[in-house]
Design a protein around this motif. Structure first.
Motif, PDB file in Angstrom:
ATOM      1  N   ASN A   1       0.833  -1.208   0.000  1.00  0.00           N
ATOM      2  CA  ASN A   1       0.000   0.000   0.000  1.00  0.00           C
ATOM      3  C   ASN A   1       0.864   1.252   0.000  1.00  0.00           C
ATOM      4  N   ALA A   2       2.023   1.177   0.646  1.00  0.00           N
ATOM      5  CA  ALA A   2       2.951   2.314   0.593  1.00  0.00           C
ATOM      6  C   ALA A   2       3.392   2.541  -0.855  1.00  0.00           C
ATOM      7  N   ALA A   3       3.633   1.449  -1.586  1.00  0.00           N
ATOM      8  CA  ALA A   3       4.068   1.568  -2.985  1.00  0.00           C
ATOM      9  C   ALA A   3       2.968   2.177  -3.850  1.00  0.00           C
ATOM     10  N   GLN A   4       1.725   1.670  -3.692  1.00  0.00           N
ATOM     11  CA  GLN A   4       0.682   2.225  -4.564  1.00  0.00           C
ATOM     12  C   GLN A   4       0.254   3.627  -4.120  1.00  0.00           C
ATOM     13  N   GLY A   5       0.364   3.910  -2.832  1.00  0.00           N
ATOM     14  CA  GLY A   5       0.099   5.275  -2.359  1.00  0.00           C
ATOM     15  C   GLY A   5       1.102   6.255  -2.952  1.00  0.00           C
ATOM     16  N   THR A   6       2.353   5.813  -3.079  1.00  0.00           N
ATOM     17  CA  THR A   6       3.381   6.678  -3.658  1.00  0.00           C
ATOM     18  C   THR A   6       3.149   6.857  -5.160  1.00  0.00           C
ATOM     19  N   ALA A   7       2.713   5.782  -5.835  1.00  0.00           N
ATOM     20  CA  ALA A   7       2.373   5.902  -7.264  1.00  0.00           C
ATOM     21  C   ALA A   7       1.224   6.907  -7.437  1.00  0.00           C
TER      22      ALA A   7
ATOM     23  N   LEU B   1       5.716  -7.322  -8.614  1.00  0.00           N
ATOM     24  CA  LEU B   1       6.241  -7.746  -7.311  1.00  0.00           C
ATOM     25  C   LEU B   1       6.913  -6.547  -6.648  1.00  0.00           C
ATOM     26  N   VAL B   2       6.427  -6.194  -5.467  1.00  0.00           N
ATOM     27  CA  VAL B   2       6.989  -5.047  -4.748  1.00  0.00           C
ATOM     28  C   VAL B   2       8.157  -5.534  -3.891  1.00  0.00           C
ATOM     29  N   ASP B   3       9.307  -4.895  -4.064  1.00  0.00           N
ATOM     30  CA  ASP B   3      10.498  -5.263  -3.293  1.00  0.00           C
ATOM     31  C   ASP B   3      10.354  -4.702  -1.870  1.00  0.00           C
ATOM     32  N   ILE B   4      10.351  -5.609  -0.886  1.00  0.00           N
ATOM     33  CA  ILE B   4      10.062  -5.212   0.499  1.00  0.00           C
ATOM     34  C   ILE B   4      11.120  -4.250   1.049  1.00  0.00           C
ATOM     35  N   GLU B   5      12.372  -4.654   0.962  1.00  0.00           N
ATOM     36  CA  GLU B   5      13.423  -3.811   1.565  1.00  0.00           C
ATOM     37  C   GLU B   5      13.569  -2.483   0.837  1.00  0.00           C
ATOM     38  N   LYS B   6      13.453  -2.539  -0.487  1.00  0.00           N
ATOM     39  CA  LYS B   6      13.581  -1.309  -1.269  1.00  0.00           C
ATOM     40  C   LYS B   6      12.455  -0.332  -0.916  1.00  0.00           C
ATOM     41  N   THR B   7      11.244  -0.873  -0.670  1.00  0.00           N
ATOM     42  CA  THR B   7      10.121   0.005  -0.322  1.00  0.00           C
ATOM     43  C   THR B   7      10.356   0.661   1.034  1.00  0.00           C
ATOM     44  N   ILE B   8      10.928  -0.109   1.965  1.00  0.00           N
ATOM     45  CA  ILE B   8      11.190   0.449   3.297  1.00  0.00           C
ATOM     46  C   ILE B   8      12.292   1.508   3.235  1.00  0.00           C
ATOM     47  N   THR B   9      13.304   1.249   2.408  1.00  0.00           N
ATOM     48  CA  THR B   9      14.446   2.179   2.388  1.00  0.00           C
ATOM     49  C   THR B   9      14.259   3.331   1.402  1.00  0.00           C
ATOM     50  N   ASP B  10      13.476   3.110   0.321  1.00  0.00           N
ATOM     51  CA  ASP B  10      13.338   4.155  -0.696  1.00  0.00           C
ATOM     52  C   ASP B  10      11.985   4.008  -1.407  1.00  0.00           C
ATOM     53  N   VAL B  11      10.918   4.390  -0.725  1.00  0.00           N
ATOM     54  CA  VAL B  11       9.566   4.164  -1.245  1.00  0.00           C
ATOM     55  C   VAL B  11       9.313   4.935  -2.545  1.00  0.00           C
ATOM     56  N   ARG B  12       9.982   6.082  -2.697  1.00  0.00           N
ATOM     57  CA  ARG B  12       9.754   6.882  -3.914  1.00  0.00           C
ATOM     58  C   ARG B  12      10.218   6.124  -5.169  1.00  0.00           C
TER      59      ARG B  12
ATOM     60  N   VAL C   1      10.313   2.881  -5.629  1.00  0.00           N
ATOM     61  CA  VAL C   1       9.383   1.789  -5.917  1.00  0.00           C
ATOM     62  C   VAL C   1       8.063   2.353  -6.466  1.00  0.00           C
ATOM     63  N   GLY C   2       7.602   3.427  -5.851  1.00  0.00           N
ATOM     64  CA  GLY C   2       6.381   4.085  -6.328  1.00  0.00           C
ATOM     65  C   GLY C   2       6.542   4.558  -7.761  1.00  0.00           C
ATOM     66  N   ARG C   3       7.747   5.014  -8.077  1.00  0.00           N
ATOM     67  CA  ARG C   3       8.030   5.499  -9.428  1.00  0.00           C
ATOM     68  C   ARG C   3       7.985   4.345 -10.436  1.00  0.00           C
ATOM     69  N   GLU C   4       8.525   3.196 -10.034  1.00  0.00           N
ATOM     70  CA  GLU C   4       8.484   2.011 -10.907  1.00  0.00           C
ATOM     71  C   GLU C   4       7.047   1.609 -11.204  1.00  0.00           C
ATOM     72  N   LEU C   5       6.233   1.627 -10.151  1.00  0.00           N
ATOM     73  CA  LEU C   5       4.826   1.249 -10.320  1.00  0.00           C
ATOM     74  C   LEU C   5       4.101   2.287 -11.191  1.00  0.00           C
ATOM     75  N   PHE C   6       4.412   3.549 -10.968  1.00  0.00           N
ATOM     76  CA  PHE C   6       3.837   4.631 -11.769  1.00  0.00           C
ATOM     77  C   PHE C   6       4.193   4.439 -13.253  1.00  0.00           C
ATOM     78  N   ASP C   7       5.448   4.085 -13.523  1.00  0.00           N
ATOM     79  CA  ASP C   7       5.868   3.837 -14.912  1.00  0.00           C
ATOM     80  C   ASP C   7       5.100   2.665 -15.516  1.00  0.00           C
ATOM     81  N   LEU C   8       4.877   1.608 -14.714  1.00  0.00           N
ATOM     82  CA  LEU C   8       4.094   0.472 -15.198  1.00  0.00           C
ATOM     83  C   LEU C   8       2.654   0.920 -15.492  1.00  0.00           C
ATOM     84  N   MET C   9       2.114   1.774 -14.616  1.00  0.00           N
ATOM     85  CA  MET C   9       0.757   2.296 -14.838  1.00  0.00           C
ATOM     86  C   MET C   9       0.661   3.039 -16.172  1.00  0.00           C
ATOM     87  N   LEU C  10       1.698   3.831 -16.483  1.00  0.00           N
ATOM     88  CA  LEU C  10       1.673   4.587 -17.745  1.00  0.00           C
ATOM     89  C   LEU C  10       1.716   3.637 -18.944  1.00  0.00           C
TER      90      LEU C  10
END
Lengths: 387, 95
Positions: free
Chosen positions: A165-171, A337-348, A350-359
């Protein structure tokens, strides 16, 4: 920034270009599915409501069907009606409501001389013409301000809040930072954390409304006399480590990102402002997805740690998970697949990756749901007890 | 590898990002802090980072997610056996 979308007459843009076949009541579900199955480019939306609807459901269902039809992912709409003298949900009201968006709309009535086959055949011919017209439209670059992002979650674990949810909230934050809009829903799954969302309200009226929808929902649940522990949180939530509804809510609201809350919508309503909105819906994902689609969302992300298989008939649903084994096993359900450690250390990042997939998906890349065709489930929210 | 996280300062529980065994000294992500785990804590489940008395609020990510229904010592597993939510469920029971 842009994506490749289908421009509509009302200024919106579709990420898909379907002919919507929408039933006004349960009596026409079979006809709707029949037509949609036979004519390429058509998608069905069916539901279980009928002519016995009373207020407020009658108004809410009518508004929801109209606004589903207005969703920019539909190029044209065929409303299918039984043709009764006293329909609960008048097909002409639905059709004329949808037509306000400028898209072609027609009504097919199945109570006709010649029988159901003959009526459906006429409906198919109308749908055929609409599908042909729709297929002439081409994707073109449109600004991200025309993206409306719905966020959903189903099958929560304690990691949903921290990771998916942190990842999609950031997207969603990225969508809004680029001038777009988006929102989330599922009122009971905000209980206990509503003050966090309300604190982000753009003004006192929005703040009051946010707190009111949660209070009213909770009151209604309490008045029913049931014990919802074991339903929400559900047995899987509890096994995975969520101990209370409030804990589930704390994770749930992360999917709403961090931007100011501009609007709180009733079920089936369309937002008026850009930015973040919240829709009053049940926690059940099917009516919640319908609420997002009726609000005009043209793309949806959906975090699921129990690999929920269904999507939505005409809005691409990007399924995300933090469970690597699920991502590999359920390859035809899950998209990211959301990378757990990467989301904790750098959520932006991961959110950006998901945003790019959305586009990419907004521009035409298919989701797993779309490829496998697992997009048929649909439901509406009603509040009046069945008689 | 991140073993455990405490989401907000002031939280009295942490979340295990790996399954933790009794006796493990667990490092909290982003903090110079180790907690000794006193009983097994399954993956994603909660453990107390300080003693929590019966009736005290359980706080995760800065939000009250329930209250302790037993005294909970530092390093213990926190779940439905020793905490309960305050909304919806507890009200039903007159709590």
């Amino acid at each position: 920034m842009e994506f490749l979308g289908y421009r509509r007459k009302d200024g919106l843009a579709g990420t898909r270009n379907y002919v919507g076949i929408i039933s006004n009541g349960v009596c026409t579900s079979d006809a709707v599915n029949w037509i949609a199955r036979e004519v390429a480019g058509c998608v069905p939306f069916t539901h279980r409501e009928n002519c016995a609807l009373v207020s407020p459901d009658k108004e809410v269902v009518t508004r929801t069907l109209i606004n589903l039809g207005k969703n920019p992912n539909l190029a044209c709409v065929l409303v299918v009606s039984a043709g009764c003298e006293n329909p609960g949900i008048a097909p002409d009201t639905i059709a004329s409501g949808i037509a306000e968006s400028g898209k072609p709309v027609d009504v097919c009535t199945i109570h006709q001389p010649g029988g159901i086959r003959s009526a459906i055949s006429r409906g198919m011919n109308t749908a055929q013409k609409m599908a042909s017209d729709a297929s002439r439209l081409k994707r073109e670059p449109v600004p991200i301000s025309l993206l409306r992002h719905g966020v959903e979650c189903g099958g929560s674990t304690p990691l949903s809040g921290i990771v998916t949810n942190a990842a999609q909230g950031t997207a969603l934050d990225f969508v809004i930072e680029n001038g777009g809009s988006g929102g989330f829903s599922e009122t009971p799954e905000v209980i206990g954390a509503e003050h966090i969302i309300a604190a982000r309200a753009v003004n006192d009226e929005v703040k009051r409304k946010m707190l009111k929808v949660v209070r009213d929902y909770e009151k209604k649940l309490m008045a029913s006399g049931h014990d919802f522990f074991g339903s929400n949180p559900d047995p899987q939530n509890i096994t995975e480590g969520l101990s209370s509804l409030e804990e589930k809510s704390v994770g749930d609201i992360r999917k709403g990102g961090t931007k100011p809350l501009m609007e709180v919508l009733g079920y089936g309503e369309i937002p008026e402002s850009k930015g973040l909105f919240f829709i009053d819906t049940p926690g059940h994902d099917l009516p919640s997805l319908t609420g997002l689609a009726a609000a005009g969302c043209n793309i949806i992300t959906y975090s699921t740690e129990c690999a929920v298989p269904y999507g939505f008939p005409f809005v691409p649903v990007i399924k995300i998970t933090a469970k690597k084994d699920h991502y590999e096993k359920y390859f035809d359900i899950l998209d990211y697949l959301v990378d757990i450690e990467k989301t904790i250390t750098d959520v932006r990042s991961v959110g950006r990756e998901l945003f790019d997939l959305m586009l990419e998906v907004a521009s035409g890349r298919k989701t797993q749901n779309e490829i496998i065709g697992y997009t048929g489930a649909c439901d509406l929210w009603t509040v009046v007890p069945m008689t | 590898m991140i073993e455990a996280i405490v989401l907000k300062p002031g939280d009295n529980i942490g979340v295990a990002l790996v399954g933790l065994n009794a006796g493990a000294e667990v490092k909290i992500y982003g903090q110079e802090k180790w907690i000794e785990i006193t009983e097994p804590v399954p993956y994603q489940h909660k453990f107390s980072v300080k003693r929590i008395d019966t009736g005290e609020e359980i706080i995760k990510d800065g939000v009250v997610i329930g209250k302790a229904i037993q005294d909970i010592e530092q390093g213990q597993h926190v779940h439905i056996h020793n905490m309960t939510g305050l909304r919806l469920k507890a009200k039903m029971q007159g709590g």
